[in-house]
Design a protein around this motif. Structure first.
Motif, PDB file in Angstrom:
ATOM      1  N   LEU A 125      52.200 -23.021 -51.483  1.00  0.00           N
ATOM      2  CA  LEU A 125      51.065 -22.197 -51.876  1.00  0.00           C
ATOM      3  C   LEU A 125      51.461 -21.243 -52.998  1.00  0.00           C
ATOM      4  CD1 LEU A 125      49.684 -21.154 -48.379  1.00  0.00           C
ATOM      5  CD2 LEU A 125      48.808 -22.949 -49.866  1.00  0.00           C
ATOM      6  N   THR A 126      50.517 -20.952 -53.873  1.00  0.00           N
ATOM      7  CA  THR A 126      50.759 -19.944 -54.897  1.00  0.00           C
ATOM      8  C   THR A 126      50.681 -18.565 -54.245  1.00  0.00           C
ATOM      9  OG1 THR A 126      48.427 -19.635 -55.475  1.00  0.00           O
ATOM     10  CG2 THR A 126      49.627 -21.405 -56.636  1.00  0.00           C
ATOM     11  N   ASN A 127      51.138 -17.549 -54.943  1.00  0.00           N
ATOM     12  CA  ASN A 127      51.047 -16.186 -54.418  1.00  0.00           C
ATOM     13  C   ASN A 127      49.598 -15.781 -54.206  1.00  0.00           C
ATOM     14  OD1 ASN A 127      53.793 -15.927 -54.277  1.00  0.00           O
ATOM     15  ND2 ASN A 127      53.980 -14.838 -56.207  1.00  0.00           N
ATOM     16  N   ASP A 128      48.701 -16.168 -55.102  1.00  0.00           N
ATOM     17  CA  ASP A 128      47.277 -15.860 -54.925  1.00  0.00           C
ATOM     18  C   ASP A 128      46.735 -16.523 -53.656  1.00  0.00           C
ATOM     19  OD1 ASP A 128      47.115 -14.265 -57.174  1.00  0.00           O
ATOM     20  OD2 ASP A 128      46.262 -15.844 -58.451  1.00  0.00           O
ATOM     21  N   GLN A 129      47.158 -17.745 -53.378  1.00  0.00           N
ATOM     22  CA  GLN A 129      46.714 -18.441 -52.166  1.00  0.00           C
ATOM     23  C   GLN A 129      47.280 -17.772 -50.913  1.00  0.00           C
ATOM     24  OE1 GLN A 129      48.151 -22.290 -53.470  1.00  0.00           O
ATOM     25  NE2 GLN A 129      46.052 -23.093 -53.629  1.00  0.00           N
ATOM     26  N   LYS A 130      48.519 -17.313 -50.990  1.00  0.00           N
ATOM     27  CA  LYS A 130      49.128 -16.604 -49.860  1.00  0.00           C
ATOM     28  C   LYS A 130      48.361 -15.317 -49.574  1.00  0.00           C
ATOM     29  CE  LYS A 130      53.649 -18.555 -50.706  1.00  0.00           C
ATOM     30  NZ  LYS A 130      54.979 -18.341 -51.276  1.00  0.00           N
ATOM     31  N   THR A 163      52.809   3.850 -54.000  1.00  0.00           N
ATOM     32  CA  THR A 163      51.947   4.979 -53.630  1.00  0.00           C
ATOM     33  C   THR A 163      50.673   5.053 -54.466  1.00  0.00           C
ATOM     34  OG1 THR A 163      53.223   6.437 -55.083  1.00  0.00           O
ATOM     35  CG2 THR A 163      53.865   6.379 -52.745  1.00  0.00           C
ATOM     36  N   LYS A 164      50.431   4.018 -55.263  1.00  0.00           N
ATOM     37  CA  LYS A 164      49.190   3.973 -56.042  1.00  0.00           C
ATOM     38  C   LYS A 164      48.941   2.542 -56.492  1.00  0.00           C
ATOM     39  CE  LYS A 164      51.570   5.114 -60.307  1.00  0.00           C
ATOM     40  NZ  LYS A 164      51.685   5.978 -61.445  1.00  0.00           N
ATOM     41  N   ASP A 165      47.751   2.326 -57.078  1.00  0.00           N
ATOM     42  CA  ASP A 165      47.384   1.000 -57.597  1.00  0.00           C
ATOM     43  C   ASP A 165      47.574  -0.090 -56.530  1.00  0.00           C
ATOM     44  OD1 ASP A 165      46.808   2.140 -60.116  1.00  0.00           O
ATOM     45  OD2 ASP A 165      48.914   1.980 -60.698  1.00  0.00           O
ATOM     46  N   PHE A 166      46.962   0.136 -55.378  1.00  0.00           N
ATOM     47  CA  PHE A 166      47.095  -0.788 -54.249  1.00  0.00           C
ATOM     48  C   PHE A 166      46.398  -2.109 -54.552  1.00  0.00           C
ATOM     49  CE2 PHE A 166      47.074   3.589 -52.591  1.00  0.00           C
ATOM     50  CZ  PHE A 166      48.401   3.643 -52.211  1.00  0.00           C
ATOM     51  N   LYS A 167      47.039  -3.196 -54.107  1.00  0.00           N
ATOM     52  CA  LYS A 167      46.537  -4.547 -54.360  1.00  0.00           C
ATOM     53  C   LYS A 167      46.103  -5.209 -53.056  1.00  0.00           C
ATOM     54  CE  LYS A 167      49.671  -5.463 -58.220  1.00  0.00           C
ATOM     55  NZ  LYS A 167      50.690  -6.410 -58.715  1.00  0.00           N
ATOM     56  N   PRO A 168      45.152  -6.158 -53.145  1.00  0.00           N
ATOM     57  CA  PRO A 168      44.784  -6.916 -51.944  1.00  0.00           C
ATOM     58  C   PRO A 168      46.023  -7.544 -51.313  1.00  0.00           C
ATOM     59  CG  PRO A 168      43.239  -7.359 -53.710  1.00  0.00           C
ATOM     60  CD  PRO A 168      44.370  -6.556 -54.317  1.00  0.00           C
ATOM     61  N   GLY A 169      46.144  -7.379 -49.999  1.00  0.00           N
ATOM     62  CA  GLY A 169      47.292  -7.917 -49.283  1.00  0.00           C
ATOM     63  C   GLY A 169      48.420  -6.927 -49.072  1.00  0.00           C
ATOM     64  N   ALA A 182      43.317  10.681 -49.876  1.00  0.00           N
ATOM     65  CA  ALA A 182      43.977  11.834 -49.248  1.00  0.00           C
ATOM     66  C   ALA A 182      44.646  11.473 -47.928  1.00  0.00           C
ATOM     67  CB  ALA A 182      42.966  12.952 -49.024  1.00  0.00           C
ATOM     68  N   ASN A 183      44.238  10.381 -47.288  1.00  0.00           N
ATOM     69  CA  ASN A 183      44.812   9.966 -46.014  1.00  0.00           C
ATOM     70  C   ASN A 183      45.838   8.850 -46.145  1.00  0.00           C
ATOM     71  OD1 ASN A 183      41.643  10.687 -45.004  1.00  0.00           O
ATOM     72  ND2 ASN A 183      43.351  11.627 -43.940  1.00  0.00           N
ATOM     73  N   ILE A 184      46.165   8.475 -47.360  1.00  0.00           N
ATOM     74  CA  ILE A 184      47.086   7.359 -47.582  1.00  0.00           C
ATOM     75  C   ILE A 184      48.495   7.879 -47.843  1.00  0.00           C
ATOM     76  CG2 ILE A 184      47.642   5.412 -49.080  1.00  0.00           C
ATOM     77  CD1 ILE A 184      44.569   5.104 -49.455  1.00  0.00           C
ATOM     78  N   THR A 185      49.436   7.388 -47.049  1.00  0.00           N
ATOM     79  CA  THR A 185      50.844   7.737 -47.197  1.00  0.00           C
ATOM     80  C   THR A 185      51.482   6.878 -48.291  1.00  0.00           C
ATOM     81  OG1 THR A 185      50.916   8.226 -44.835  1.00  0.00           O
ATOM     82  CG2 THR A 185      53.023   7.959 -45.949  1.00  0.00           C
ATOM     83  N   GLY A 186      51.182   5.602 -48.286  1.00  0.00           N
ATOM     84  CA  GLY A 186      51.738   4.647 -49.231  1.00  0.00           C
ATOM     85  C   GLY A 186      51.519   3.250 -48.684  1.00  0.00           C
ATOM     86  N   ALA A 187      52.163   2.264 -49.310  1.00  0.00           N
ATOM     87  CA  ALA A 187      51.971   0.885 -48.873  1.00  0.00           C
ATOM     88  C   ALA A 187      53.246   0.074 -49.047  1.00  0.00           C
ATOM     89  CB  ALA A 187      50.836   0.223 -49.648  1.00  0.00           C
ATOM     90  N   TYR A 188      53.383  -0.897 -48.173  1.00  0.00           N
ATOM     91  CA  TYR A 188      54.410  -1.927 -48.317  1.00  0.00           C
ATOM     92  C   TYR A 188      53.786  -3.027 -49.153  1.00  0.00           C
ATOM     93  CZ  TYR A 188      56.850  -6.238 -46.884  1.00  0.00           C
ATOM     94  OH  TYR A 188      57.493  -7.450 -46.871  1.00  0.00           O
ATOM     95  N   ARG A 189      54.418  -3.341 -50.259  1.00  0.00           N
ATOM     96  CA  ARG A 189      53.937  -4.402 -51.115  1.00  0.00           C
ATOM     97  C   ARG A 189      54.764  -5.655 -50.850  1.00  0.00           C
ATOM     98  NH1 ARG A 189      52.078  -2.733 -56.578  1.00  0.00           N
ATOM     99  NH2 ARG A 189      50.254  -2.386 -55.273  1.00  0.00           N
ATOM    100  N   PRO A 190      54.195  -6.623 -50.118  1.00  0.00           N
ATOM    101  CA  PRO A 190      54.927  -7.871 -49.865  1.00  0.00           C
ATOM    102  C   PRO A 190      55.308  -8.546 -51.187  1.00  0.00           C
ATOM    103  CG  PRO A 190      53.002  -7.719 -48.469  1.00  0.00           C
ATOM    104  CD  PRO A 190      52.893  -6.620 -49.480  1.00  0.00           C
ATOM    105  N   TRP A 191      56.343  -9.338 -51.146  1.00  0.00           N
ATOM    106  CA  TRP A 191      56.874  -9.963 -52.367  1.00  0.00           C
ATOM    107  C   TRP A 191      55.822 -10.735 -53.130  1.00  0.00           C
ATOM    108  CZ3 TRP A 191      56.377 -15.152 -52.384  1.00  0.00           C
ATOM    109  CH2 TRP A 191      56.181 -15.761 -51.150  1.00  0.00           C
ATOM    110  N   TYR A 192      54.804 -11.308 -52.475  1.00  0.00           N
ATOM    111  CA  TYR A 192      53.791 -12.086 -53.199  1.00  0.00           C
ATOM    112  C   TYR A 192      52.899 -11.194 -54.055  1.00  0.00           C
ATOM    113  CZ  TYR A 192      50.580 -10.810 -49.399  1.00  0.00           C
ATOM    114  OH  TYR A 192      49.832 -10.125 -48.483  1.00  0.00           O
ATOM    115  N   ASN A 193      52.963  -9.890 -53.886  1.00  0.00           N
ATOM    116  CA  ASN A 193      52.161  -8.962 -54.685  1.00  0.00           C
ATOM    117  C   ASN A 193      52.969  -8.302 -55.806  1.00  0.00           C
ATOM    118  OD1 ASN A 193      49.573  -9.160 -53.774  1.00  0.00           O
ATOM    119  ND2 ASN A 193      49.646  -7.388 -52.444  1.00  0.00           N
ATOM    120  N   MET A 194      54.230  -8.683 -55.960  1.00  0.00           N
ATOM    121  CA  MET A 194      55.082  -8.045 -56.971  1.00  0.00           C
ATOM    122  C   MET A 194      54.655  -8.430 -58.376  1.00  0.00           C
ATOM    123  SD  MET A 194      56.984  -6.209 -55.216  1.00  0.00           S
ATOM    124  CE  MET A 194      58.675  -5.840 -54.927  1.00  0.00           C
TER     125      MET A 194
END
Length: 163
Positions: A3-8, A88-94, A151-163
């Motif tokens: 699967l491509t990263n977009d498909q994942k 901590t910004k520019d959050f992506k789907p997934g 204001a309620n967001i601490t941050g996010a884990y960006r899985p490798w497919y979103n890099m």
């Protein structure tokens, strides 16, 4: 065929969305299929919140198990920070979004999967979350789509497919 990263990413979002409306039963018990899957037995009570377990379940079903098997938001957030996958910004789907409800902006009290970030007068993030409700942000017993203020967001884990 791989699967491509977009498909994942789409697969993760599809699995999360497919769970909308699932509730624990009985109410306020933390008895829900995600906990049974995670712990290998039926569990109940305050010792078994399941917001992070829901995230683990979704990623497992999508064929993308997370690098740390944990029911703790803080454990996965710390892993992300230690491995250069914390944003901590520019959050992506997934992305896996961590939230806080108090004055400690570094706390990780709840977690969800980013559906999208919306720019508005007050920007916010749309998420898929387990163990939430309109009455209880982080222990509400339902799988829901929620809108989360920056204001309620601490941050996010960006899985490798979103890099």
């Amino acid at each position: 065929m791989a699967l491509t990263n977009d498909q994942k990413r789409a697969n993760v979002l599809q699995w999360a969305e497919s769970q909308l409306g699932v509730i624990e039963f009985p109410l306020n018990s933390n008895q829900v299929k995600y906990n049974t899957w995670f712990y290998g037995r039926e569990v109940s009570g305050a010792s078994y919140p399941w917001c992070m377990v829901f995230i683990q379940w979704v990623f497992q079903r999508a064929g993308l198990p997370l690098p740390v098997k944990t029911a703790s938001c803080t454990t996965l957030a710390n892993w992300a920070k230690a491995h250069g996958q914390w944003v901590t910004k520019d959050f992506k789907p997934g992305d896996i979004l961590f939230m806080h409800w108090g004055k400690n902006a570094a706390a990780t009290e709840h977690v969800g999967i980013v559906k999208e970030e919306r720019q508005a007068v007050q920007p916010y993030v749309v998420t898929y979350e387990g163990n939430t409700s309109l009455a209880s942000q982080a222990n509400g017993g339902s799988v829901m789509e929620r809108n989360r203020a920056m204001a309620n967001i601490t941050g996010a884990y960006r899985p490798w497919y979103n890099m």
